[in-house]
Design an enzyme around this catalytic site. Structure first.
Site, PDB file in Angstrom:
ATOM      1  N   HIS A 140       0.816  -1.207   0.000  1.00 25.93           N
ATOM      2  CA  HIS A 140       0.000   0.000   0.000  1.00 25.93           C
ATOM      3  C   HIS A 140       0.853   1.260   0.000  1.00 25.93           C
ATOM      4  CE1 HIS A 140       0.645   0.862   4.312  1.00 25.93           C
ATOM      5  NE2 HIS A 140       0.488  -0.433   4.525  1.00 25.93           N
TER       6      HIS A 140
ATOM      7  N   CYS B 122       2.930  -4.835   6.734  1.00 26.71           N
ATOM      8  CA  CYS B 122       2.628  -4.590   5.329  1.00 26.71           C
ATOM      9  C   CYS B 122       3.848  -4.009   4.610  1.00 26.71           C
ATOM     10  CB  CYS B 122       1.453  -3.617   5.193  1.00 26.71           C
ATOM     11  SG  CYS B 122      -0.129  -4.359   5.624  1.00 26.71           S
TER      12      CYS B 122
END
Length: 165
Positions: free
Chosen positions: A124, A140
């Site tokens: 992301h 992440c």
């Protein structure tokens, strides 16, 4: 169609969650599979994802080098700087695929979210560009917003993502 190889400890419910499909969809695609007798090494068909062998792109993430490398037909075409998980929330190592995407997810996730086939993990953007190049995330893979937008415009769902320490 994408084939998932069952790992020790996985259930049909956990596989459904990882790939963001319903248990009903998994059962329909895998007639004859006994959900209470899954075995490591068994293959499960995942609906809605193409066979990754039909996709010319692959992604390799190096946790140590803080880089995400995009390959096309085996040749490196772009290397992006990234942020990865800190010691207590390490980025998972292994082989995954991109299962879906969400533009403008808001908050710390920047301008794009690419879900990986491991629940709660993705590639992301970020609202903190100074974090790129560091081990600071909750596991992440963070990218500059322009970079994740570029990546998302190139790779389709089903693209293989290999994360290496």
């Amino acid at each position: 169609m994408y084939l998932h190889t069952v790992q020790a400890g996985e259930t049909l419910s956990s596989i459904a969650a990882d790939y963001r499909v319903s248990l009903t969809q998994l059962l329909q695609q895998n007639a004859g599979v006994n959900p209470t007798q899954l075995q490591a090494g068994q293959t499960i068909r995942i609906p809605g994802l193409p066979d990754p062998r039909t996709i010319p792109y692959t992604i390799r993430v190096s946790i140590q080098n803080h880089t995400l490398t995009l390959f096309q037909n085996g040749a490196s075409i772009r290397v992006y700087p990234i942020a990865v998980g800190r010691m207590v929330t390490m980025t998972p190592v292994g082989s995954f695929v991109i299962v879906n995407r969400q533009p403008n997810p808001g908050g710390p996730f920047g301008t794009m979210w690419l879900s990986l086939s491991k629940l709660h993990y993705g590639i992301h953007g970020t609202n903190d560009p100074a974090s790129i190049g560091h081990s600071v995330s909750h596991g992440c893979i963070r990218m500059h917003n322009a970079d994740v937008n570029e990546l998302a415009s190139i790779v389709p769902n089903g693209t293989r993502v290999t994360i290496e320490s």
